[in-house]
Design a protein around this motif. Structure first.
Motif, mmCIF file in Angstrom:
data_model
loop_
_atom_site.group_PDB
_atom_site.id
_atom_site.type_symbol
_atom_site.label_atom_id
_atom_site.label_comp_id
_atom_site.label_asym_id
_atom_site.label_seq_id
_atom_site.Cartn_x
_atom_site.Cartn_y
_atom_site.Cartn_z
ATOM 1 N N GLU A 248 0.833 -1.201 0.000
ATOM 2 C CA GLU A 248 0.000 0.000 0.000
ATOM 3 C C GLU A 248 0.868 1.250 0.000
ATOM 4 O OE1 GLU A 248 -3.779 0.845 2.542
ATOM 5 O OE2 GLU A 248 -2.107 1.853 3.559
ATOM 6 N N LEU A 249 0.515 2.188 -0.848
ATOM 7 C CA LEU A 249 1.145 3.506 -0.896
ATOM 8 C C LEU A 249 0.176 4.517 -0.307
ATOM 9 C CD1 LEU A 249 3.284 5.579 -1.864
ATOM 10 C CD2 LEU A 249 2.095 5.584 -4.074
ATOM 11 N N SER A 250 0.658 5.327 0.648
ATOM 12 C CA SER A 250 -0.190 6.334 1.283
ATOM 13 C C SER A 250 0.455 7.703 1.148
ATOM 14 C CB SER A 250 -0.389 6.026 2.770
ATOM 15 O OG SER A 250 -1.071 4.810 2.960
ATOM 16 N N ALA A 251 -0.379 8.719 1.028
ATOM 17 C CA ALA A 251 0.100 10.097 0.950
ATOM 18 C C ALA A 251 -0.974 11.016 1.497
ATOM 19 C CB ALA A 251 0.453 10.477 -0.491
ATOM 20 N N GLY A 252 -0.535 12.140 2.063
ATOM 21 C CA GLY A 252 -1.490 13.093 2.601
ATOM 22 C C GLY A 252 -0.767 14.280 3.197
ATOM 23 N N ALA A 253 -1.480 15.061 3.975
ATOM 24 C CA ALA A 253 -0.909 16.267 4.565
ATOM 25 C C ALA A 253 -1.590 16.553 5.891
ATOM 26 C CB ALA A 253 -1.058 17.451 3.623
ATOM 27 N N VAL A 254 -0.869 17.270 6.736
ATOM 28 C CA VAL A 254 -1.378 17.718 8.030
ATOM 29 C C VAL A 254 -1.317 19.243 8.058
ATOM 30 C CG1 VAL A 254 -1.055 17.676 10.536
ATOM 31 C CG2 VAL A 254 -0.585 15.622 9.184
ATOM 32 N N TRP A 255 -2.410 19.873 8.480
ATOM 33 C CA TRP A 255 -2.412 21.315 8.701
ATOM 34 C C TRP A 255 -2.370 21.587 10.187
ATOM 35 C CZ3 TRP A 255 -5.930 24.315 11.458
ATOM 36 C CH2 TRP A 255 -5.727 25.700 11.378
ATOM 37 N N HIS A 256 -1.367 22.354 10.606
ATOM 38 C CA HIS A 256 -1.182 22.722 12.003
ATOM 39 C C HIS A 256 -1.458 24.211 12.149
ATOM 40 C CE1 HIS A 256 0.829 23.555 15.821
ATOM 41 N NE2 HIS A 256 0.830 22.256 16.050
ATOM 42 N N GLU A 257 -2.196 24.594 13.177
ATOM 43 C CA GLU A 257 -2.623 25.988 13.296
ATOM 44 C C GLU A 257 -1.460 26.964 13.465
ATOM 45 O OE1 GLU A 257 -4.640 27.340 16.838
ATOM 46 O OE2 GLU A 257 -4.136 25.486 17.888
ATOM 47 N N LEU A 258 -0.298 26.486 13.936
ATOM 48 C CA LEU A 258 0.865 27.358 14.086
ATOM 49 C C LEU A 258 1.935 27.100 13.036
ATOM 50 C CD1 LEU A 258 1.326 27.241 17.974
ATOM 51 C CD2 LEU A 258 0.127 28.971 16.617
ATOM 52 N N LEU A 259 2.093 25.845 12.638
ATOM 53 C CA LEU A 259 3.215 25.463 11.772
ATOM 54 C C LEU A 259 2.838 25.339 10.305
ATOM 55 C CD1 LEU A 259 4.742 22.741 14.111
ATOM 56 C CD2 LEU A 259 5.263 25.184 14.027
ATOM 57 N N GLY A 260 1.546 25.440 9.988
ATOM 58 C CA GLY A 260 1.135 25.374 8.595
ATOM 59 C C GLY A 260 0.943 23.952 8.105
ATOM 60 N N ILE A 261 1.123 23.768 6.796
ATOM 61 C CA ILE A 261 0.875 22.475 6.145
ATOM 62 C C ILE A 261 2.186 21.752 5.895
ATOM 63 C CG2 ILE A 261 -0.032 21.354 4.067
ATOM 64 C CD1 ILE A 261 -2.020 23.630 3.821
ATOM 65 N N TYR A 262 2.209 20.466 6.198
ATOM 66 C CA TYR A 262 3.378 19.659 5.864
ATOM 67 C C TYR A 262 2.925 18.299 5.331
ATOM 68 C CZ TYR A 262 2.608 19.279 10.946
ATOM 69 O OH TYR A 262 2.049 19.212 12.195
ATOM 70 N N PRO A 263 3.548 17.852 4.245
ATOM 71 C CA PRO A 263 3.135 16.614 3.584
ATOM 72 C C PRO A 263 3.814 15.382 4.180
ATOM 73 C CG PRO A 263 4.821 17.690 2.295
ATOM 74 C CD PRO A 263 4.561 18.580 3.475
ATOM 75 N N GLY A 264 3.221 14.227 3.928
ATOM 76 C CA GLY A 264 3.809 12.971 4.359
ATOM 77 C C GLY A 264 3.493 11.869 3.374
ATOM 78 N N VAL A 265 4.375 10.899 3.271
ATOM 79 C CA VAL A 265 4.171 9.741 2.403
ATOM 80 C C VAL A 265 4.612 8.492 3.151
ATOM 81 C CG1 VAL A 265 4.463 11.019 0.254
ATOM 82 C CG2 VAL A 265 6.459 9.995 1.354
ATOM 83 N N GLY A 266 4.112 7.345 2.711
ATOM 84 C CA GLY A 266 4.504 6.113 3.366
ATOM 85 C C GLY A 266 4.174 4.888 2.534
ATOM 86 N N LEU A 267 4.873 3.807 2.842
ATOM 87 C CA LEU A 267 4.631 2.503 2.235
ATOM 88 C C LEU A 267 4.379 1.489 3.337
ATOM 89 C CD1 LEU A 267 7.447 2.326 -0.465
ATOM 90 C CD2 LEU A 267 4.994 2.461 -0.935
ATOM 91 N N ARG A 268 3.541 0.519 3.044
ATOM 92 C CA ARG A 268 3.288 -0.567 3.986
ATOM 93 C C ARG A 268 3.147 -1.861 3.202
ATOM 94 N NH1 ARG A 268 -2.259 -0.440 7.171
ATOM 95 N NH2 ARG A 268 -2.979 -0.854 5.043
ATOM 96 N N TYR A 269 3.850 -2.880 3.654
ATOM 97 C CA TYR A 269 3.715 -4.192 3.027
ATOM 98 C C TYR A 269 3.325 -5.202 4.080
ATOM 99 C CZ TYR A 269 4.742 -8.651 0.823
ATOM 100 O OH TYR A 269 4.636 -9.923 0.339
ATOM 101 N N ARG A 270 2.272 -5.931 3.808
ATOM 102 C CA ARG A 270 1.832 -6.967 4.748
ATOM 103 C C ARG A 270 1.038 -8.021 3.988
ATOM 104 N NH1 ARG A 270 -3.135 -4.137 8.166
ATOM 105 N NH2 ARG A 270 -4.503 -3.732 6.382
ATOM 106 N N GLN A 271 1.041 -9.224 4.523
ATOM 107 C CA GLN A 271 0.248 -10.323 3.989
ATOM 108 C C GLN A 271 -0.713 -10.775 5.074
ATOM 109 O OE1 GLN A 271 3.368 -13.071 2.780
ATOM 110 N NE2 GLN A 271 3.184 -12.401 0.662
ATOM 111 N N ASP A 272 -1.989 -10.512 4.883
ATOM 112 C CA ASP A 272 -2.993 -10.863 5.897
ATOM 113 C C ASP A 272 -3.333 -12.339 5.856
ATOM 114 O OD1 ASP A 272 -3.168 -8.216 6.747
ATOM 115 O OD2 ASP A 272 -4.556 -7.750 5.118
#
Length: 272
Positions: A248-272
């Motif tokens: 799974e590939l994930s991407a998004g952003a967080v908005w902080h009331e003092l620090l503004g917007i910062y992006p993030g990305v991530g990968l996850r591999y798992r076998q259920d």
């Protein structure tokens, strides 16, 4: 120029650490980050950073994750981590490795975690974490602490998770201590497509912080994530998409009331 850069970045990092209230530098996986920092009831690799008790649900195969977040648009303020988990007949084991910094200032976090199923509906977990800090022209330091986690399934749709991190006060520098954290929360899954998390987190030095996350799964391979946190206010949004089976590939952003917007990305591999 370099002599001016270091104190500036150090001040910026201090401000985001105080705002985050979650450790020397925030420890996170991308899913939790986009769910408002919730995840006390997460299972398997998803629980590696949020609650070691969740490792008890790890399948008997290797799972791995990686995530990165950049603040203020500065590469020097990039936080990154990788992790892995593996389930056995004796419980689930996990490995954490995170880093933050640049040439003049570097923090590294390494941890070992373990979760075990005690009854059909109750899990416990333990993690040992070490923090190494290297500062130009100053002596390096290494500090260690531990945490405990619990998960209880009330009914199939409702679970409770709790975590204590660094329960004993540990001095890092004179008059500066490792953070002591206490968190408890609920996870409710009214259907296969919706998960709602609600948690409260308390740092020994800062006010109580409320976190809420919502995950919606409109399709088998797609996750839509929202989150909100108080003190200071944060809003988060992102997507997760299973590009191939188990990855799974994930991407998004967080908005902080003092620090503004910062992006993030991530990968996850798992076998259920």
């Amino acid at each position: 120029m370099r002599s001016l850069l270091f104190p500036l970045l150090a001040c910026l990092f201090c401000s985001l650490s105080l705002a985050g209230q979650d450790g020397l530098f925030p420890a996170f996986d991308i899913r939790s980050r986009l769910l408002g920092g919730t995840g006390l009831s997460a299972e398997g690799i998803d629980g590696l950073w949020t609650n070691p008790a969740g490792l008890a649900a790890s399948p008997r195969s290797i799972a791995a994750s990686a995530a990165a977040e950049q603040r203020f648009g500065l590469s020097e303020l990039t936080m990154a981590n990788v992790g892995a988990s593996y389930g056995t007949g004796l419980g689930g084991f996990g490995l954490q490795l995170g880093s933050f910094g640049f040439d003049a200032y570097q923090e590294t976090r390494i941890g070992l975690a373990y979760g075990r199923q005690l009854t059909e509906n109750f899990r416990v977990g333990l993690d040992f974490v070490g923090f190494a800090t290297n500062t130009e022209a100053y002596a390096s330091t290494f500090d260690a602490t531990f945490g405990l986690g619990f998960q209880l399934r009330i009914i199939p749709e409702l679970s409770i998770g709790a975590r204590v991190f660094s329960p004993f006060r540990a001095e890092r520098f004179p008059d500066e201590y490792l953070p002591q954290l206490l968190a408890i929360g609920l996870s409710y899954q009214p259907s296969e497509k919706i998960i709602v998390n609600a948690e409260v987190h308390k740092d020994s030095t800062f006010p109580l912080r409320t976190r809420v996350g919502l995950e919606y799964l409109p399709a088998e391979e797609l996750s839509v994530r929202f989150g909100v946190a108080t003190e200071n206010t944060e809003l988060s949004f992102g997507l997760g998409y299973e590009v191939i089976d188990g990855l799974e590939l994930s991407a998004g952003a967080v908005w902080h009331e003092l620090l503004g917007i910062y992006p993030g990305v991530g990968l996850r591999y798992r076998q259920d």
